[in-house]
Design a protein around this motif. Structure first.
Motif, PDB file in Angstrom:
ATOM      1  N   SER A  15       7.324  73.400  96.735  1.00 43.22           N
ATOM      2  CA  SER A  15       7.246  73.595  98.180  1.00 43.22           C
ATOM      3  C   SER A  15       6.224  72.726  98.906  1.00 43.22           C
ATOM      4  O   SER A  15       6.364  72.519 100.107  1.00 43.22           O
ATOM      5  CB  SER A  15       6.939  75.062  98.491  1.00 43.22           C
ATOM      6  N   ARG A  48      11.704  73.056  98.774  1.00 42.97           N
ATOM      7  CA  ARG A  48      12.008  74.144  99.685  1.00 42.97           C
ATOM      8  C   ARG A  48      10.972  75.241  99.585  1.00 42.97           C
ATOM      9  O   ARG A  48      10.303  75.318  98.579  1.00 42.97           O
ATOM     10  CB  ARG A  48      13.399  74.708  99.416  1.00 42.97           C
ATOM     11  N   VAL A  51       9.491  73.900 106.038  1.00 42.20           N
ATOM     12  CA  VAL A  51       9.084  74.574 107.280  1.00 42.20           C
ATOM     13  C   VAL A  51       8.253  73.589 108.101  1.00 42.20           C
ATOM     14  O   VAL A  51       7.172  73.172 107.666  1.00 42.20           O
ATOM     15  CB  VAL A  51       8.262  75.856 106.996  1.00 42.20           C
ATOM     16  N   TRP A  54       4.304  73.263 108.205  1.00 42.23           N
ATOM     17  CA  TRP A  54       3.672  73.789 107.006  1.00 42.23           C
ATOM     18  C   TRP A  54       3.715  72.777 105.859  1.00 42.23           C
ATOM     19  O   TRP A  54       2.739  72.596 105.158  1.00 42.23           O
ATOM     20  CB  TRP A  54       4.354  75.074 106.534  1.00 42.23           C
ATOM     21  N   GLY A  80      15.962  75.032 103.582  1.00 42.85           N
ATOM     22  CA  GLY A  80      15.207  75.705 104.630  1.00 42.85           C
ATOM     23  C   GLY A  80      14.650  77.037 104.165  1.00 42.85           C
ATOM     24  O   GLY A  80      14.512  77.301 102.979  1.00 42.85           O
ATOM     25  N   ILE A  81      14.355  77.883 105.134  1.00 43.30           N
ATOM     26  CA  ILE A  81      13.757  79.185 104.823  1.00 43.30           C
ATOM     27  C   ILE A  81      14.559  80.283 105.512  1.00 43.30           C
ATOM     28  O   ILE A  81      15.020  80.128 106.634  1.00 43.30           O
ATOM     29  CB  ILE A  81      12.271  79.228 105.267  1.00 43.30           C
ATOM     30  N   PRO A  99       7.417  81.075 111.533  1.00 46.63           N
ATOM     31  CA  PRO A  99       8.202  79.946 112.043  1.00 46.63           C
ATOM     32  C   PRO A  99       9.548  80.402 112.594  1.00 46.63           C
ATOM     33  O   PRO A  99      10.222  81.227 112.001  1.00 46.63           O
ATOM     34  CB  PRO A  99       8.392  79.062 110.818  1.00 46.63           C
ATOM     35  N   ARG A 100       9.892  79.853 113.744  1.00 45.57           N
ATOM     36  CA  ARG A 100      11.196  80.107 114.355  1.00 45.57           C
ATOM     37  C   ARG A 100      11.689  78.783 114.900  1.00 45.57           C
ATOM     38  O   ARG A 100      11.055  78.190 115.760  1.00 45.57           O
ATOM     39  CB  ARG A 100      11.087  81.121 115.484  1.00 45.57           C
ATOM     40  N   TYR A 101      12.790  78.339 114.389  1.00 44.47           N
ATOM     41  CA  TYR A 101      13.361  77.087 114.868  1.00 44.47           C
ATOM     42  C   TYR A 101      14.842  77.057 114.548  1.00 44.47           C
ATOM     43  O   TYR A 101      15.341  77.847 113.768  1.00 44.47           O
ATOM     44  CB  TYR A 101      12.661  75.873 114.261  1.00 44.47           C
TER      45      TYR A 101
END
Length: 112
Positions: A15, A48, A51, A54, A80-81, A99-101
């Motif tokens: 990661s 992975r 983010v 990060w 992704g996450i 995180p929000r995207y």
């Protein structure tokens, strides 16, 4: 690696997250990759969860590419996450912003 009729691939997740995000770190994963360098198995590196903010700095990406080269990895997959409520809460407890995207947020990242 002793099977003759199987084409096995080993996928190792890495990661490159900061310690604050992933305190356990990636030390054992790096050891595993380096151990497998001389095996006959095909090793894939799964970078992975990706983010933004990060583990997407140029420095972190270069580190992943360097590790893949050292481990003679021919394939790097990116993922992704997806988080559960418990994971979101753990992130908040560590003093981090959840995180929000959307997919369109990745348009700024260049392919190499």
């Amino acid at each position: 690696e002793h099977f003759k009729n199987l084409n096995l691939e080993l996928c190792v997740t890495y990661s490159a997250m900061p310690k604050k995000v992933e305190p356990v770190g990636n030390k054992n994963r790096v050891k595993t990759l380096k151990f497998l360098v001389n095996s006959k198995l095909r090793v894939l590196l799964f970078y992975r969860p990706l983010v933004i903010g990060w583990n997407t700095t140029k420095r972190q990406i270069r580190k992943v590419l360097r590790l893949a080269k050292e481990a003679k990895v021919k394939v790097i997959m990116v993922g992704g996450i997806r988080m559960s409520d418990a994971e979101r809460e753990l992130i908040r407890q560590r003093g981090l912003k959840v995180p929000r995207y959307k997919t369109k947020d990745f348009k700024g990242l260049k392919r190499h």
